[in-house]
Design a protein around this motif. Structure first.
Motif, PDB file in Angstrom:
ATOM      1  N   UNK A 260       0.811  -1.224   0.000  1.00 43.36           N
ATOM      2  CA  UNK A 260       0.000   0.000   0.000  1.00 43.36           C
ATOM      3  C   UNK A 260       0.840   1.268   0.000  1.00 43.36           C
ATOM      4  N   UNK A 261       2.154   1.129  -0.049  1.00 42.40           N
ATOM      5  CA  UNK A 261       3.027   2.310   0.067  1.00 42.40           C
ATOM      6  C   UNK A 261       3.706   2.639  -1.243  1.00 42.40           C
ATOM      7  N   UNK A 262       3.794   3.928  -1.545  1.00 43.88           N
ATOM      8  CA  UNK A 262       4.581   4.321  -2.713  1.00 43.88           C
ATOM      9  C   UNK A 262       6.072   4.187  -2.391  1.00 43.88           C
ATOM     10  N   UNK A 263       6.842   3.854  -3.406  1.00 44.07           N
ATOM     11  CA  UNK A 263       8.291   3.756  -3.262  1.00 44.07           C
ATOM     12  C   UNK A 263       8.934   4.638  -4.313  1.00 44.07           C
ATOM     13  N   UNK A 264       9.974   5.358  -3.908  1.00 41.60           N
ATOM     14  CA  UNK A 264      10.707   6.250  -4.798  1.00 41.60           C
ATOM     15  C   UNK A 264      12.174   5.834  -4.746  1.00 41.60           C
ATOM     16  N   UNK A 265      12.729   5.457  -5.910  1.00 38.96           N
ATOM     17  CA  UNK A 265      14.125   5.030  -5.968  1.00 38.96           C
ATOM     18  C   UNK A 265      14.888   5.969  -6.894  1.00 38.96           C
ATOM     19  N   UNK A 266      15.869   6.659  -6.332  1.00 42.04           N
ATOM     20  CA  UNK A 266      16.745   7.521  -7.133  1.00 42.04           C
ATOM     21  C   UNK A 266      17.953   6.696  -7.567  1.00 42.04           C
ATOM     22  N   UNK A 267      18.356   6.885  -8.824  1.00 41.97           N
ATOM     23  CA  UNK A 267      19.468   6.116  -9.388  1.00 41.97           C
ATOM     24  C   UNK A 267      20.535   7.029  -9.956  1.00 41.97           C
ATOM     25  N   UNK A 268      21.765   6.535  -9.934  1.00 48.09           N
ATOM     26  CA  UNK A 268      22.897   7.188 -10.570  1.00 48.09           C
ATOM     27  C   UNK A 268      23.612   6.189 -11.457  1.00 48.09           C
ATOM     28  N   UNK A 269      24.197   6.692 -12.522  1.00 47.11           N
ATOM     29  CA  UNK A 269      25.161   5.900 -13.275  1.00 47.11           C
ATOM     30  C   UNK A 269      26.401   5.847 -12.394  1.00 47.11           C
ATOM     31  N   UNK A 270      27.076   4.701 -12.345  1.00 49.40           N
ATOM     32  CA  UNK A 270      28.279   4.604 -11.512  1.00 49.40           C
ATOM     33  C   UNK A 270      29.249   3.612 -12.143  1.00 49.40           C
TER      34      UNK A 270
END
Length: 170
Positions: free
Chosen positions: A97-107
């Protein structure tokens, strides 16, 4: 200023996210130059709990900077150190029931070595085209294209198929 949100304790650290707020996470699309010098390879992680292939990522600690959290997760899940590059698109989805936010970087991988652990039992370096076939979630496949756009001259991603491909003979 309280460190917990909602009712009850906040676990061992005394801090937790707001119950209805988004789950904050971060990760990297980890890459290295292909051994033959033709293009790049991406690190995919296999998570036995979910039996899936994904990019290294994980939940952020309370008040943790997202980029630092992404680098921490790469090290924890793959054993690799890396040099972060451009930020890639943020991915949004729901977990229960929860939104998830995933930030990504090229590495770019700079060193280290993988030791299987509780969360990740395998790391597999593959060309981008193979990564698109193997990644479980479409949102992770989209990040491959974002990485290639962010890294000019990275090549098409075509390359020899590794001998240890899942279901293969190696």
């Amino acid at each position: 200023m309280g460190r917990t949100a909602g009712r009850g304790g906040g676990g061992a650290s005394g801090a937790r996210t707001v119950p209805n707020g988004p789950v904050r996470a971060a990760g990297c699309v980890l890459w290295r130059r292909a051994p033959g010098g033709d293009g790049i390879e991406l690190a995919l992680v296999h998570r036995p709990k979910w039996n899936d292939w994904s990019h290294p990522k994980g939940k952020l600690k309370p008040r943790e900077d997202a980029r630092r959290g992404a680098l921490r997760e790469v090290l924890e899940e793959t054993g690799m150190t890396c040099a972060p590059g451009p930020e890639l698109p943020t991915v949004h989805y729901r977990v229960g029931d929860r939104p998830k936010e995933v930030r990504y970087w090229a590495a770019e991988a700079t060193g280290g070595g993988f030791i299987p652990n509780k969360e990740v039992d395998r790391v597999w370096w593959v060309p981008p085209d193979v990564a698109r076939e193997v990644l479980t979630q479409d949102r992770d496949k989209d990040l491959v294209s974002a990485l290639l756009s962010a890294l000019p001259g990275s090549g098409s991603g075509a390359g020899p198929e590794p001998a240890d491909r899942p279901g293969g003979g190696g």
